[in-house]
Design a protein around this motif. Structure first.
Motif, PDB file in Angstrom:
ATOM      1  N   ASN A 220       0.790  -1.189   0.171  1.00 45.17           N
ATOM      2  CA  ASN A 220       0.137  -0.065   0.220  1.00 45.17           C
ATOM      3  C   ASN A 220       0.792   1.374  -0.054  1.00 45.17           C
ATOM      4  OD1 ASN A 220      -2.989  -0.929   0.431  1.00 45.17           O
ATOM      5  ND2 ASN A 220      -1.622  -2.108   2.080  1.00 45.17           N
ATOM      6  N   ASP A 221       0.314   2.453  -0.560  1.00 43.70           N
ATOM      7  CA  ASP A 221       1.141   3.561  -0.793  1.00 43.70           C
ATOM      8  C   ASP A 221       1.325   4.370   0.706  1.00 43.70           C
ATOM      9  OD1 ASP A 221      -1.142   4.849  -0.367  1.00 43.70           O
ATOM     10  OD2 ASP A 221      -1.179   5.100  -2.767  1.00 43.70           O
ATOM     11  N   ARG A 222       1.941   5.325   0.539  1.00 43.05           N
ATOM     12  CA  ARG A 222       2.121   5.864   2.109  1.00 43.05           C
ATOM     13  C   ARG A 222       0.704   6.702   2.291  1.00 43.05           C
ATOM     14  NH1 ARG A 222       7.137   9.909   1.689  1.00 43.05           N
ATOM     15  NH2 ARG A 222       6.277  10.520   3.698  1.00 43.05           N
ATOM     16  N   ARG A 223      -0.061   7.302   1.491  1.00 39.82           N
ATOM     17  CA  ARG A 223      -1.297   7.791   1.839  1.00 39.82           C
ATOM     18  C   ARG A 223      -2.116   6.968   2.483  1.00 39.82           C
ATOM     19  NH1 ARG A 223      -6.175   7.646  -0.455  1.00 39.82           N
ATOM     20  NH2 ARG A 223      -5.397   6.435  -1.998  1.00 39.82           N
ATOM     21  N   ARG A 224      -2.381   5.537   1.786  1.00 42.14           N
ATOM     22  CA  ARG A 224      -2.976   4.358   2.624  1.00 42.14           C
ATOM     23  C   ARG A 224      -2.576   4.333   4.171  1.00 42.14           C
ATOM     24  NH1 ARG A 224      -4.884  -0.120  -1.685  1.00 42.14           N
ATOM     25  NH2 ARG A 224      -6.580   1.130  -2.731  1.00 42.14           N
ATOM     26  N   ALA A 225      -1.158   4.168   4.156  1.00 40.51           N
ATOM     27  CA  ALA A 225      -0.558   3.872   5.227  1.00 40.51           C
ATOM     28  C   ALA A 225      -0.664   4.830   6.473  1.00 40.51           C
ATOM     29  CB  ALA A 225       1.001   3.933   5.259  1.00 40.51           C
ATOM     30  N   PHE A 226      -0.646   6.222   5.980  1.00 40.62           N
ATOM     31  CA  PHE A 226      -0.726   7.369   6.861  1.00 40.62           C
ATOM     32  C   PHE A 226      -2.523   7.616   7.328  1.00 40.62           C
ATOM     33  CE2 PHE A 226       3.260   9.275   5.759  1.00 40.62           C
ATOM     34  CZ  PHE A 226       3.711   9.242   6.901  1.00 40.62           C
ATOM     35  N   THR A 227      -3.189   6.960   6.398  1.00 44.18           N
ATOM     36  CA  THR A 227      -4.674   7.145   6.764  1.00 44.18           C
ATOM     37  C   THR A 227      -5.057   6.127   7.817  1.00 44.18           C
ATOM     38  OG1 THR A 227      -5.370   7.741   4.414  1.00 44.18           O
ATOM     39  CG2 THR A 227      -7.033   6.590   5.810  1.00 44.18           C
ATOM     40  N   MET A 228      -4.512   4.885   7.635  1.00 44.64           N
ATOM     41  CA  MET A 228      -4.621   3.768   8.718  1.00 44.64           C
ATOM     42  C   MET A 228      -4.120   4.120   9.896  1.00 44.64           C
ATOM     43  SD  MET A 228      -6.691   1.913   7.025  1.00 44.64           S
ATOM     44  CE  MET A 228      -6.892   0.776   8.523  1.00 44.64           C
ATOM     45  N   LEU A 229      -2.916   4.919   9.727  1.00 41.51           N
ATOM     46  CA  LEU A 229      -2.064   5.157  11.109  1.00 41.51           C
ATOM     47  C   LEU A 229      -2.999   6.463  11.779  1.00 41.51           C
ATOM     48  CD1 LEU A 229       0.418   5.504  12.981  1.00 41.51           C
ATOM     49  CD2 LEU A 229       1.322   7.110  11.433  1.00 41.51           C
ATOM     50  N   PHE A 230      -3.552   7.392  11.058  1.00 42.39           N
ATOM     51  CA  PHE A 230      -4.347   8.322  11.586  1.00 42.39           C
ATOM     52  C   PHE A 230      -5.724   7.677  12.347  1.00 42.39           C
ATOM     53  CE2 PHE A 230      -7.786  11.738  11.566  1.00 42.39           C
ATOM     54  CZ  PHE A 230      -7.035  12.655  12.471  1.00 42.39           C
ATOM     55  N   ALA A 231      -6.185   6.429  11.683  1.00 39.68           N
ATOM     56  CA  ALA A 231      -7.444   5.947  11.937  1.00 39.68           C
ATOM     57  C   ALA A 231      -7.084   5.180  13.501  1.00 39.68           C
ATOM     58  CB  ALA A 231      -8.068   5.157  11.079  1.00 39.68           C
ATOM     59  N   ASP A 232      -6.013   4.753  13.536  1.00 36.53           N
ATOM     60  CA  ASP A 232      -5.441   4.005  14.674  1.00 36.53           C
ATOM     61  C   ASP A 232      -5.284   4.868  15.802  1.00 36.53           C
ATOM     62  OD1 ASP A 232      -4.523   1.490  15.984  1.00 36.53           O
ATOM     63  OD2 ASP A 232      -2.480   2.301  16.034  1.00 36.53           O
ATOM     64  N   ALA A 233      -4.762   6.115  15.518  1.00 33.08           N
ATOM     65  CA  ALA A 233      -4.548   7.113  16.482  1.00 33.08           C
ATOM     66  C   ALA A 233      -6.019   7.731  17.055  1.00 33.08           C
ATOM     67  CB  ALA A 233      -3.554   8.057  16.021  1.00 33.08           C
TER      68      ALA A 233
END
Length: 254
Positions: free
Chosen positions: A170-183
């Motif tokens: 997955n690209d960085r945008r998806r990775a950061f989206t999931m990271l923000f959701a986890d936060a």
């Protein structure tokens, strides 16, 4: 108070993901540490909590252990089915063309697996927030103890969420989206305890199932990938250090 403390977990999760993203030039060390953190979370935190909360045995086996094995098998089956589907669409040919290079060049990784695993991490963080809110309902001392555990190990959650998402292509945008959701999840979970609480047995059952799935990803994917191109002692030490870090968190929480 619980929501305010959950904001600390929010920041710690983002910091964990930021750390995973910044050390991409030491990818094998990142994966080794992530595998250790995941192993520690499963063996020292999730499984013991699940066995305490999941209720009575089912057909002679503890319900949490059955769900733990079920989660492991579920993750394995889902990954294999997705890999077969990708191969049918030409991913296998692409891998052959690259000489079965492995490592970062692997093309048989299904991005959906990474997103599913990261979604499970988000759900786990949501449960952390609910546990945090429930602990503060019991009393300030209990709330402080749970807060220490949640805030500290949310660094590992953020680290693992970003690593899992990006590892599967997955690209960085998806990775950061999931990271923000986890936060955000612990904040939402803590706030939800003002309205309702989940039955203890349901929480325990979920933790057992999630622990099994997480163990599969750590043992079958993350750690083999970490040692594929860099079978170094430093990678092994990162894995041991990840387990030790979670052990320290659990010890401080208790």
């Amino acid at each position: 108070m619980a929501v305010f403390v959950a904001l600390g977990a929010f920041l710690m999760t983002l910091f964990g993901g930021w750390t995973a993203q910044r050390v991409t030039d030491r990818r094998h060390l990142v994966l080794g540490l992530a595998g250790g953190l995941m192993l520690g979370v499963v063996g020292l935190e999730l499984l013991p909590e699940a066995m305490d909360a999941a209720g009575e045995d089912f057909l002679g086996v503890h319900r949490a252990l059955l769900l733990f094995v079920g989660g492991f098998l579920f993750a394995h089956v889902v990954e294999r089915l997705l890999a077969v589907r990708r191969a049918a669409h030409g991913a296998a040919d692409a891998e052959t063309a690259h000489g079965h290079s492995g490592g970062a060049g692997r093309t048989d990784r299904a991005p959906e697996v990474g997103l599913t695993a990261a979604s499970a991490m988000v759900l786990h963080s949501l449960m952390d927030g609910i546990a945090l809110g429930a602990a503060f309902q019991v009393g300030g001392g209990m709330g402080a103890t749970v807060a220490l555990a949640v805030i500290t190990h949310d660094f590992a959650d953020g680290f693992n969420t970003y690593t899992l998402t990006s590892l599967y292509g997955n690209d960085r945008r998806r990775a950061f989206t999931m990271l923000f959701a986890d936060a955000v999840a612990p904040v939402v979970g803590a706030a939800s305890t003002l309205l309702f609480t989940l039955p203890e047995e349901l929480v325990g059952s979920y933790l057992g199932f999630f622990g099994g799935a997480l163990l599969y990803l750590a043992a079958a994917e993350i750690l083999p990938e970490a040692h594929h191109e860099h079978p170094a002692l430093s990678t092994l030490l990162c894995t041991v250090g990840g387990v030790g870090f979670i052990w320290l968190v659990v010890a401080l929480a208790n």
